[in-house]
Design an enzyme around this catalytic site. Structure first.
Site, PDB file in Angstrom:
ATOM      1  N   LYS A 173      -3.263  -1.431   7.086  1.00  0.00           N
ATOM      2  CA  LYS A 173      -2.340  -0.729   7.982  1.00  0.00           C
ATOM      3  C   LYS A 173      -3.095  -0.238   9.211  1.00  0.00           C
ATOM      4  O   LYS A 173      -3.983   0.598   9.100  1.00  0.00           O
ATOM      5  CB  LYS A 173      -1.676   0.430   7.251  1.00  0.00           C
ATOM      6  CG  LYS A 173      -0.869  -0.017   6.026  1.00  0.00           C
ATOM      7  CD  LYS A 173      -0.209   1.126   5.300  1.00  0.00           C
ATOM      8  CE  LYS A 173      -1.202   2.066   4.666  1.00  0.00           C
ATOM      9  NZ  LYS A 173      -0.590   3.036   3.745  1.00  0.00           N
ATOM     10  N   THR A 204       5.718  12.090  11.020  1.00  0.00           N
ATOM     11  CA  THR A 204       5.375  10.865  10.284  1.00  0.00           C
ATOM     12  C   THR A 204       4.810  11.152   8.894  1.00  0.00           C
ATOM     13  O   THR A 204       4.191  10.285   8.285  1.00  0.00           O
ATOM     14  CB  THR A 204       4.355  10.047  11.082  1.00  0.00           C
ATOM     15  OG1 THR A 204       3.216  10.884  11.379  1.00  0.00           O
ATOM     16  CG2 THR A 204       4.949   9.542  12.386  1.00  0.00           C
ATOM     17  N   GLY A 206       4.376  11.175   5.171  1.00  0.00           N
ATOM     18  CA  GLY A 206       4.920  10.359   4.095  1.00  0.00           C
ATOM     19  C   GLY A 206       5.066   8.883   4.409  1.00  0.00           C
ATOM     20  O   GLY A 206       5.636   8.136   3.612  1.00  0.00           O
ATOM     21  N   THR A 207       4.546   8.423   5.539  1.00  0.00           N
ATOM     22  CA  THR A 207       4.731   7.017   5.904  1.00  0.00           C
ATOM     23  C   THR A 207       4.082   6.068   4.898  1.00  0.00           C
ATOM     24  O   THR A 207       4.656   5.043   4.540  1.00  0.00           O
ATOM     25  CB  THR A 207       4.171   6.724   7.305  1.00  0.00           C
ATOM     26  OG1 THR A 207       2.849   7.263   7.407  1.00  0.00           O
ATOM     27  CG2 THR A 207       5.041   7.339   8.379  1.00  0.00           C
ATOM     28  N   GLY A 208       2.864   6.394   4.451  1.00  0.00           N
ATOM     29  CA  GLY A 208       2.173   5.502   3.514  1.00  0.00           C
ATOM     30  C   GLY A 208       2.886   5.403   2.180  1.00  0.00           C
ATOM     31  O   GLY A 208       3.060   4.309   1.620  1.00  0.00           O
ATOM     32  N   CYS A 209       3.323   6.553   1.659  1.00  0.00           N
ATOM     33  CA  CYS A 209       4.073   6.565   0.392  1.00  0.00           C
ATOM     34  C   CYS A 209       5.369   5.780   0.537  1.00  0.00           C
ATOM     35  O   CYS A 209       5.750   4.990  -0.343  1.00  0.00           O
ATOM     36  CB  CYS A 209       4.408   7.999  -0.013  1.00  0.00           C
ATOM     37  SG  CYS A 209       3.009   9.126  -0.105  1.00  0.00           S
TER      38      CYS A 209
END
Length: 266
Positions: A173, A204, A206-209
Site C-alpha cells: 500500500k 482516514t 481505519g483505512t487499513g482495517c
C-alpha cells in the site's frame, strides 16, 4: 445464505478501526461478519490511551467456537500484539480451509505501536506464510523487511521482500507516497497497479482495517485475488472520500457509504 467472514483483531473503542471497522465493512458488503477479539484498546480520535491483550486461550476458544459451528469462507487478521498471539493465530489459520488476509498491523494511524518488537519474527516466519494476501503499508514494510520505500519503483522491491516470507500475494500500500494513492498487488509473476485519486481529507482512521476486511469479504464471495483487491480498493476509496470528523482528532472513513450510494461488490 450470506458467506461468513471472520476477523481476528483488536477492539477500537472509538469505532473507527479494528473489529468495529471490520464488522461495519463486512455488513456494508453483504457478508456475515464474525469476530475473535485479540485485545481491548482505549482509543479515540486523538490516539491510543491503553491496550490490554487477551489470553491466548481466550483467542483460541473464540476462534474454535465460531469456525467449528458456523464455518468460515475467509479470515482477516489485524492487531496481534505479541509473539504468542501471532503464533497461535497462525496455527489456527493453517488448519482452516479458507483464504486468509493478513494485515500486519504495526502502528496505529496516530503513531502508537501496536506490535511488540519481539513479535516481528513470528509475523515473518509463522503468520505471513499462511496468508493468501498480505497487506502491509510502507511503514510495515520497513518494520518487516527493513526496506524504506520512497518512490513507486521501490514498491517492487518491497513486494519481492514480503513475498519471500511466504504469502501467495503481496499488496504493498503506497498511500504514504505523494501523488495518487497507488498500491501494487503481485504474486511474483503478475502485477496489478491500482490507482485512485487522493482526497483532501484527513479523516482516514481505519483505512487499513477496512481495506483488508473488504478484500476478505470479496474472497468469501468467490472472487479471485486481483478481482477482490480491485473491488475492495474502490470501496475504501469511496469510504475515504466520505470520511467525517469525529472528536478532536483524526476521524474515521465512512463504512456505510456503500449502503446509501451504492458501491462495487456490495
Amino acid at each position: 445464505m450470506r458467506p461468513a467472514v471472520l476477523t481476528v483483531a483488536g477492539s477500537d473503542s472509538g469505532g473507527g478501526a479494528g473489529i468495529q471497522a471490520d464488522l461495519k465493512t463486512m455488513f456494508a458488503l453483504g457478508v456475515h461478519g464474525m469476530s475473535v477479539v485479540t485485545a481491548v484498546t482505549a482509543q479515540n480520535s486523538l490516539g491510543v490511551q491503553g491496550a490490554w491483550e487477551l489470553p491466548v486461550e481466550a483467542v483460541r476458544a473464540q476462534y474454535r467456537s465460531v469456525v467449528d459451528d458456523i464455518g468460515v469462507r475467509a479470515v482477516k487478521t489485524g492487531m496481534l500484539s505479541s509473539a504468542r498471539l501471532v503464533e497461535a493465530v497462525a496455527e489456527l489459520i493453517a488448519g482452516t480451509d479458507a483464504p486468509a488476509v493478513v494485515d500486519p498491523v504495526g502502528v496505529s494511524k496516530h503513531g502508537d505501536p501496536l506490535l511488540a518488537a519481539s513479535a516481528l519474527d513470528s509475523v515473518r516466519t509463522r503468520l505471513l506464510p499462511v496468508a493468501t494476501v498480505a497487506t502491509p503499508n510502507l511503514d510495515e514494510v520497513a518494520q518487516l523487511a527493513g526496506i524504506r520505500v520512497e518512490t513507486e519503483a521501490g514498491m517492487r522491491e518491497a513486494a519481492a521482500a514480503v513475498l519471500a516470507f511466504g504469502p501467495r500475494w503481496a499488496l504493498i500500500k503506497g498511500g504514504h507516497l505523494p501523488g495518487e494513492a497507488v498500491d501494487l498487488l503481485t504474486d511474483g509473476t503478475e502485477e496489478h497497479w491500482l490507482r485512485a485519486p487522493r482526497y483532501d481529507n484527513r479523516h482516514t482512521h481505519g483505512t487499513g482495517c477496512t481495506l483488508a476486511s473488504a478484500i476478505a469479504a470479496q474472497l468469501a464471495k468467490g472472487r479471485s485475488v486481483p478481482e477482490a483487491v480491485t473491488t475492495a480498493k474502490e470501496y475504501v476509496t469511496g469510504a475515504i472520500a466520505a470520511g467525517f470528523a469525529l472528536g478532536a482528532g483524526i476521524g474515521p472513513v465512512d463504512h456505510g457509504w456503500a449502503l446509501t450510494r451504492g458501491a462495487p461488490g456490495a
